[in-house]
Design a protein around this motif. Structure first.
Motif, PDB file in Angstrom:
ATOM      1  N   VAL A 181      -4.144 -10.470  20.926  1.00  0.00           N
ATOM      2  CA  VAL A 181      -4.784 -11.348  19.946  1.00  0.00           C
ATOM      3  C   VAL A 181      -4.233 -10.986  18.571  1.00  0.00           C
ATOM      4  O   VAL A 181      -4.541  -9.923  18.034  1.00  0.00           O
ATOM      5  CB  VAL A 181      -6.317 -11.178  19.962  1.00  0.00           C
ATOM      6  N   PRO A 182      -3.373 -11.850  18.005  1.00  0.00           N
ATOM      7  CA  PRO A 182      -2.789 -11.534  16.702  1.00  0.00           C
ATOM      8  C   PRO A 182      -3.772 -11.824  15.566  1.00  0.00           C
ATOM      9  O   PRO A 182      -4.652 -12.670  15.700  1.00  0.00           O
ATOM     10  CB  PRO A 182      -1.585 -12.478  16.629  1.00  0.00           C
ATOM     11  N   PHE A 183      -3.633 -11.086  14.474  1.00  0.00           N
ATOM     12  CA  PHE A 183      -4.440 -11.378  13.280  1.00  0.00           C
ATOM     13  C   PHE A 183      -3.612 -11.080  12.041  1.00  0.00           C
ATOM     14  O   PHE A 183      -2.623 -10.342  12.097  1.00  0.00           O
ATOM     15  CB  PHE A 183      -5.748 -10.563  13.289  1.00  0.00           C
ATOM     16  N   ASP A 184      -4.030 -11.694  10.930  1.00  0.00           N
ATOM     17  CA  ASP A 184      -3.319 -11.509   9.666  1.00  0.00           C
ATOM     18  C   ASP A 184      -4.054 -10.447   8.854  1.00  0.00           C
ATOM     19  O   ASP A 184      -5.147 -10.693   8.340  1.00  0.00           O
ATOM     20  CB  ASP A 184      -3.283 -12.841   8.905  1.00  0.00           C
ATOM     21  N   PRO A 185      -3.465  -9.255   8.730  1.00  0.00           N
ATOM     22  CA  PRO A 185      -4.173  -8.152   8.064  1.00  0.00           C
ATOM     23  C   PRO A 185      -4.475  -8.437   6.591  1.00  0.00           C
ATOM     24  O   PRO A 185      -5.316  -7.770   5.997  1.00  0.00           O
ATOM     25  CB  PRO A 185      -3.229  -6.958   8.211  1.00  0.00           C
ATOM     26  N   ARG A 186      -3.813  -9.443   5.999  1.00  0.00           N
ATOM     27  CA  ARG A 186      -4.109  -9.760   4.600  1.00  0.00           C
ATOM     28  C   ARG A 186      -5.393 -10.590   4.485  1.00  0.00           C
ATOM     29  O   ARG A 186      -5.999 -10.686   3.431  1.00  0.00           O
ATOM     30  CB  ARG A 186      -2.950 -10.541   3.979  1.00  0.00           C
ATOM     31  N   GLN A 187      -5.792 -11.219   5.596  1.00  0.00           N
ATOM     32  CA  GLN A 187      -6.943 -12.120   5.542  1.00  0.00           C
ATOM     33  C   GLN A 187      -8.189 -11.544   6.208  1.00  0.00           C
ATOM     34  O   GLN A 187      -9.301 -11.978   5.919  1.00  0.00           O
ATOM     35  CB  GLN A 187      -6.578 -13.440   6.221  1.00  0.00           C
ATOM     36  N   THR A 188      -7.993 -10.603   7.132  1.00  0.00           N
ATOM     37  CA  THR A 188      -9.143 -10.068   7.853  1.00  0.00           C
ATOM     38  C   THR A 188      -8.814  -8.658   8.337  1.00  0.00           C
ATOM     39  O   THR A 188      -7.694  -8.192   8.145  1.00  0.00           O
ATOM     40  CB  THR A 188      -9.503 -10.991   9.042  1.00  0.00           C
ATOM     41  N   THR A 189      -9.782  -7.980   8.898  1.00  0.00           N
ATOM     42  CA  THR A 189      -9.524  -6.638   9.438  1.00  0.00           C
ATOM     43  C   THR A 189      -9.542  -6.701  10.961  1.00  0.00           C
ATOM     44  O   THR A 189     -10.090  -7.629  11.546  1.00  0.00           O
ATOM     45  CB  THR A 189     -10.595  -5.633   8.976  1.00  0.00           C
ATOM     46  N   ARG A 190      -8.972  -5.677  11.570  1.00  0.00           N
ATOM     47  CA  ARG A 190      -8.938  -5.657  13.022  1.00  0.00           C
ATOM     48  C   ARG A 190     -10.347  -5.555  13.606  1.00  0.00           C
ATOM     49  O   ARG A 190     -10.637  -6.104  14.653  1.00  0.00           O
ATOM     50  CB  ARG A 190      -8.054  -4.517  13.513  1.00  0.00           C
ATOM     51  N   GLU A 191     -11.225  -4.878  12.864  1.00  0.00           N
ATOM     52  CA  GLU A 191     -12.600  -4.761  13.337  1.00  0.00           C
ATOM     53  C   GLU A 191     -13.273  -6.143  13.356  1.00  0.00           C
ATOM     54  O   GLU A 191     -14.008  -6.469  14.291  1.00  0.00           O
ATOM     55  CB  GLU A 191     -13.413  -3.806  12.450  1.00  0.00           C
ATOM     56  N   GLU A 192     -13.018  -6.955  12.315  1.00  0.00           N
ATOM     57  CA  GLU A 192     -13.614  -8.289  12.254  1.00  0.00           C
ATOM     58  C   GLU A 192     -13.104  -9.192  13.369  1.00  0.00           C
ATOM     59  O   GLU A 192     -13.801 -10.089  13.828  1.00  0.00           O
ATOM     60  CB  GLU A 192     -13.324  -8.946  10.894  1.00  0.00           C
ATOM     61  N   VAL A 193     -11.869  -8.957  13.769  1.00  0.00           N
ATOM     62  CA  VAL A 193     -11.310  -9.750  14.865  1.00  0.00           C
ATOM     63  C   VAL A 193     -11.857  -9.248  16.201  1.00  0.00           C
ATOM     64  O   VAL A 193     -12.161 -10.033  17.104  1.00  0.00           O
ATOM     65  CB  VAL A 193      -9.765  -9.663  14.860  1.00  0.00           C
ATOM     66  N   ALA A 194     -12.013  -7.943  16.304  1.00  0.00           N
ATOM     67  CA  ALA A 194     -12.407  -7.358  17.582  1.00  0.00           C
ATOM     68  C   ALA A 194     -13.887  -7.614  17.904  1.00  0.00           C
ATOM     69  O   ALA A 194     -14.251  -7.822  19.059  1.00  0.00           O
ATOM     70  CB  ALA A 194     -12.133  -5.848  17.567  1.00  0.00           C
ATOM     71  N   ARG A 195     -14.730  -7.629  16.867  1.00  0.00           N
ATOM     72  CA  ARG A 195     -16.177  -7.689  17.108  1.00  0.00           C
ATOM     73  C   ARG A 195     -16.609  -8.881  17.965  1.00  0.00           C
ATOM     74  O   ARG A 195     -17.272  -8.685  18.996  1.00  0.00           O
ATOM     75  CB  ARG A 195     -16.939  -7.639  15.778  1.00  0.00           C
TER      76      ARG A 195
END
Lengths: 342, 342
Positions: A118-132
């Motif tokens: 699951v890719p995410f943009d570290p400038r827009q969100t954190t990995r914790e916010e994506v993982a939760r």
């Protein structure tokens, strides 16, 4: 509280599926350092790094319900591939939250082992916010990269193997990112030192040394001040040590069992990678070469025979080429000192 | 006439001073090839190549008078370093005639082992013309790179080690330059096949295959026509196989014991070097990767488990970098077919 028994149990757990990696030596290296040097080749471990030891040890201890719900983690590096392979070996679904700009080769390797990325943009969100939300939706078990007892115990198995392979070694040196490898190995090294069958040379006091890049010196600062320090995205070529801080489990282990943490320059890391290429025919990633960098640069001067963990070999071809031909750019000017974690 | 006994004796001779190199395997490689593949890592041999086996075996058998007169050879490659190290280990003076444009790293490495290097300009003279007066003046013993019984017997020890390390292997594949490695190993492979203790799988017929670059296909042409062919300075990146022809000793050995000689493209050699880097974390020189190139390209399709000799790891950093980043230039258009030796 993790104990030696956890590590010896971990070793039994991983032995049937992972590699008992070799120790290599070099007359040239021994001469330059002045003592025998034993290099533990975790670049020859499955997935190309020690990380799979901890990942497999953690996943193998999940109960039936947890296995059904699957495992979740975040990593752009070797822990991602490690969790993916452990999941495949144990038939557990795995999901990896990974920055969208992670090297393509890492993403493909992780997916190749059957994980969902699951890719995410570290400038827009954190990995914790994506993982939760993923964790809430699937009930997946989070297995973090280092601050987890079963992960630490798995990494400590490296030291148990070295004990048998290099019985004359008095000192042990490992790279330090989040401290899972260093903490687990330090405990194992200190607590097996007076084991029955120990050789006479072991009358000498055992020593454990951690190494990190000078550009990412949060562990040394934490170790010296007694307070966990943090550093954000340090600009070192040793990408395996870009972790922001030591963990709540790894830090006390390191405080208790480690004797020193030393740092090395970017240039000395590149020199060590090149030495391992030229003289030993080994492909070692920059983070994996930290120990050799510390020896060749004199950052650590061992008092007796020393074992050094080459922690992995996952370096993309373009980076390795740029180290060999000298075109790699070091970013020393971008150094930001670590600050106490709040 | 060289016999299996010469090779078993050679093994006893070299065992105390040289490395018993490891065999590495890769699940990925096994899957791609369809049979188990055992890679014999001569890149981890002393001086970084198998060549020191033959050199040491030859020098160790010199009498006291010969030792006093010293040893002479010509080589710009691994044989130079091999003779130099063997000389140092046995306290014999060595002189190496080397093209003046040989890579600086090779000259320094050879001198580092204590050899005297005599440079010459290949456009103005031949190595034989340079060597002759030195031999006459000093009485030095010439130990050529491959066409010498003791050298061939030394190289054959590689196959004896593989027998023990990979008892299930039915086939053996080695690179072919002058044929010392291929000839010695072929004899050992065929004549130890029905040895006492052979595993049941050995009911299958043993097979030995040589590999050379398509740009330097003199050995294949010689093998297929029964007449030694020659090729001058072939433009392959596999510099260890740029030898002009098979030897008067190696050719009959190959005719008797080898089943096939296959060729591979320059691109497939580079792909194999890169595969060994990425998937196996091994530094292997282009000549050393020929066998893996033959397997990955389909030039040889083994019928059963196969052992492949990675003959060496001495590749200069710039060349290795250019293979990794894809900037290496292949010179396929400069191919000149081999012609019968006159």
């Amino acid at each position: 509280m993790i104990t030696l028994r956890d590590i010896t149990e971990a070793r039994k757990r991983i032995a049937p599926v992972l590699n008992d990696t070799p120790v290599h030596t070099s007359r040239t290296l021994d001469e330059r350092v002045g003592v025998p040097v034993y290099l533990k080749c975790e670049n020859f471990q499955r997935v190309g790094a020690f990380k799979v030891r901890g990942a497999y040890n953690a996943l193998a201890q999940l109960g039936p319900d947890e296995r059904k719900r699957g495992v979740l983690t975040y990593s752009s590096g070797n822990h991602a591939q490690a969790i993916a392979l452990a999941g495949r070996l144990l038939d557990i679904e795995t999901t990896i939250v990974m920055p969208h700009d992670a090297p393509d080769s890492k993403r493909r390797a992780t997916e190749g082992y059957g994980a969902r990325v699951v890719p995410f943009d570290p400038r827009q969100t954190t990995r914790e916010e994506v993982a939760r939300p993923i964790a809430e939706e699937t009930g997946a078990v989070l297995v973090p990269p280092f601050d987890h007892e079963h992960v630490i115990a798995g990494q400590g198995t490296v030291a148990l193997e070295i004990r048998e392979q290099a019985p004359l070694a008095v000192e042990l040196m490992t790279p330090c990112g989040g401290g899972g490898l260093l903490g687990g190995c330090a405990l194992a090294w200190k607590e097996t030192y007076d084991a029955p069958g120990a050789t006479p040379s072991r009358a000498a006091r055992p020593v454990v040394v951690g190494v990190e890049p000078a550009l990412a010196d949060d562990a040394r600062r934490s170790f010296e001040t007694g307070v966990i320090h943090t550093i954000r995205n340090p600009p070192t070529i040793a990408d395996g040590t870009r972790t922001p801080f030591l963990g709540d489990l790894t830090f006390p282990l390191i405080q208790k069992h480690v004797d020193a943490i030393v740092t090395v320059s970017e240039q000395s890391i590149a020199d060590a990678v090149r030495f391992l290429f030229e003289r030993m025919k080994l492909v070692v990633e920059p983070s994996g070469a930290l120990g050799v960098a510390a020896l060749l640069s004199g950052a650590h001067e061992p008092a007796g025979p020393i074992a050094v963990v080459l922690s992995g070999g996952n370096v993309d071809p373009a980076t390795f080429a740029s180290i060999l031909d000298g075109t790699i750019r070091f970013r020393d000017s971008e150094y930001q000192p670590p600050v106490p974690r709040v």
